[in-house]
Design a protein around this motif. Structure first.
Motif, PDB file in Angstrom:
ATOM      1  N   THR A  96       5.935  62.978  23.233  1.00  0.00           N
ATOM      2  CA  THR A  96       5.681  61.387  23.709  1.00  0.00           C
ATOM      3  C   THR A  96       6.618  60.338  23.726  1.00  0.00           C
ATOM      4  O   THR A  96       7.703  60.610  22.960  1.00  0.00           O
ATOM      5  N   GLN A  97       6.467  59.162  24.127  1.00  0.00           N
ATOM      6  CA  GLN A  97       7.472  58.190  23.983  1.00  0.00           C
ATOM      7  C   GLN A  97       7.502  57.982  22.648  1.00  0.00           C
ATOM      8  O   GLN A  97       8.711  57.493  22.024  1.00  0.00           O
ATOM      9  N   ARG A  98       6.493  58.071  21.674  1.00  0.00           N
ATOM     10  CA  ARG A  98       6.741  57.502  20.328  1.00  0.00           C
ATOM     11  C   ARG A  98       7.475  58.751  19.596  1.00  0.00           C
ATOM     12  O   ARG A  98       8.534  58.141  18.849  1.00  0.00           O
ATOM     13  N   THR A  99       7.358  60.006  19.721  1.00  0.00           N
ATOM     14  CA  THR A  99       8.064  60.867  19.243  1.00  0.00           C
ATOM     15  C   THR A  99       9.717  60.625  19.721  1.00  0.00           C
ATOM     16  O   THR A  99      10.460  61.289  18.841  1.00  0.00           O
ATOM     17  N   GLU A 100       9.809  60.599  21.188  1.00  0.00           N
ATOM     18  CA  GLU A 100      11.092  60.251  21.355  1.00  0.00           C
ATOM     19  C   GLU A 100      11.901  59.133  20.753  1.00  0.00           C
ATOM     20  O   GLU A 100      13.017  59.184  20.362  1.00  0.00           O
ATOM     21  N   LYS A 101      11.223  58.062  20.481  1.00  0.00           N
ATOM     22  CA  LYS A 101      11.937  56.617  19.621  1.00  0.00           C
ATOM     23  C   LYS A 101      12.127  57.101  18.323  1.00  0.00           C
ATOM     24  O   LYS A 101      13.329  56.828  17.751  1.00  0.00           O
ATOM     25  N   ILE A 102      11.290  57.978  17.702  1.00  0.00           N
ATOM     26  CA  ILE A 102      11.488  58.298  16.123  1.00  0.00           C
ATOM     27  C   ILE A 102      12.638  59.317  16.129  1.00  0.00           C
ATOM     28  O   ILE A 102      13.753  59.079  15.394  1.00  0.00           O
ATOM     29  N   GLY A 103      12.970  60.259  17.030  1.00  0.00           N
ATOM     30  CA  GLY A 103      13.840  61.358  17.225  1.00  0.00           C
ATOM     31  C   GLY A 103      15.187  60.308  17.562  1.00  0.00           C
ATOM     32  O   GLY A 103      16.217  60.646  17.060  1.00  0.00           O
ATOM     33  N   SER A 161      17.858  60.916  14.583  1.00  0.00           N
ATOM     34  CA  SER A 161      18.562  61.894  14.697  1.00  0.00           C
ATOM     35  C   SER A 161      20.329  61.632  14.704  1.00  0.00           C
ATOM     36  O   SER A 161      20.500  60.393  14.863  1.00  0.00           O
ATOM     37  N   PRO A 162      20.920  62.507  14.310  1.00  0.00           N
ATOM     38  CA  PRO A 162      22.343  62.116  14.141  1.00  0.00           C
ATOM     39  C   PRO A 162      22.889  61.990  15.461  1.00  0.00           C
ATOM     40  O   PRO A 162      22.583  62.304  16.461  1.00  0.00           O
ATOM     41  N   ASP A 163      24.198  61.272  15.503  1.00  0.00           N
ATOM     42  CA  ASP A 163      24.726  60.935  16.653  1.00  0.00           C
ATOM     43  C   ASP A 163      25.185  62.177  17.751  1.00  0.00           C
ATOM     44  O   ASP A 163      25.158  61.949  18.740  1.00  0.00           O
ATOM     45  N   MET A 164      25.436  63.162  16.977  1.00  0.00           N
ATOM     46  CA  MET A 164      25.709  64.259  17.663  1.00  0.00           C
ATOM     47  C   MET A 164      24.556  64.838  18.435  1.00  0.00           C
ATOM     48  O   MET A 164      24.850  65.822  19.374  1.00  0.00           O
ATOM     49  N   VAL A 165      23.514  64.805  17.978  1.00  0.00           N
ATOM     50  CA  VAL A 165      22.324  65.529  18.310  1.00  0.00           C
ATOM     51  C   VAL A 165      21.350  64.178  18.879  1.00  0.00           C
ATOM     52  O   VAL A 165      20.858  63.593  17.880  1.00  0.00           O
ATOM     53  N   SER A 166      21.155  64.246  20.212  1.00  0.00           N
ATOM     54  CA  SER A 166      20.334  63.237  20.815  1.00  0.00           C
ATOM     55  C   SER A 166      18.937  63.944  21.491  1.00  0.00           C
ATOM     56  O   SER A 166      19.013  64.718  21.980  1.00  0.00           O
ATOM     57  N   VAL A 167      18.127  63.124  21.137  1.00  0.00           N
ATOM     58  CA  VAL A 167      16.773  63.698  21.933  1.00  0.00           C
ATOM     59  C   VAL A 167      17.030  63.508  23.539  1.00  0.00           C
ATOM     60  O   VAL A 167      16.320  64.319  24.141  1.00  0.00           O
ATOM     61  N   ARG A 168      17.842  62.401  23.667  1.00  0.00           N
ATOM     62  CA  ARG A 168      17.924  62.100  25.206  1.00  0.00           C
ATOM     63  C   ARG A 168      18.447  63.440  25.880  1.00  0.00           C
ATOM     64  O   ARG A 168      18.489  63.851  27.087  1.00  0.00           O
ATOM     65  N   LEU A 169      19.361  64.137  25.136  1.00  0.00           N
ATOM     66  CA  LEU A 169      20.250  65.374  25.794  1.00  0.00           C
ATOM     67  C   LEU A 169      19.045  66.524  25.845  1.00  0.00           C
ATOM     68  O   LEU A 169      19.221  67.185  26.749  1.00  0.00           O
ATOM     69  N   LEU A 170      18.098  66.539  24.997  1.00  0.00           N
ATOM     70  CA  LEU A 170      17.200  67.915  25.090  1.00  0.00           C
ATOM     71  C   LEU A 170      15.913  67.440  25.893  1.00  0.00           C
ATOM     72  O   LEU A 170      15.351  68.188  26.307  1.00  0.00           O
TER      73      LEU A 170
END
Length: 66
Positions: free
Chosen positions: A39-46, A50-59
Motif C-alpha cells: 500500500t502507499q503507507r507501507t511504501e512510505k515506511i519503506g 530502507s538504506p540508500d542502496m535499497v529503495s522501495v521505488r526500485l522494487l
C-alpha cells in the motif's frame, strides 16, 4: 494444506508467488503465507527506513505486477 506447523512467507515478487507456494507446500511440507499487496503507507515506511542502496521505488514495479 500441509499438516506441518511450520510457516514460510516471502515478499510478493511479480508472478512468482504461485511457484513459491507450490515449492514450499509440496517440497518443504510447510504452509506458505501469501503477503498482501503493498500500500502507499507501507511504501512510505519503506522509503523512510530502507538504506540508500535499497529503495522501495526500485522494487515497486515487481510488486505492482502481482
Amino acid at each position: 494444506m500441509p499438516s506441518s506447523e511450520k510457516k514460510i512467507a516471502t515478499i510478493r515478487y511479480a508472478e512468482y508467488s504461485a511457484a513459491f507456494k507450490y515449492l514450499v507446500e509440496q517440497g518443504l511440507d510447510c504452509q506458505f503465507i501469501v503477503q498482501p499487496k503493498m500500500t502507499q503507507r507501507t511504501e512510505k515506511i519503506g522509503e523512510k527506513y530502507s538504506p540508500d542502496m535499497v529503495s522501495v521505488r526500485l522494487l515497486k514495479p515487481y510488486w505492482e505486477r502481482s
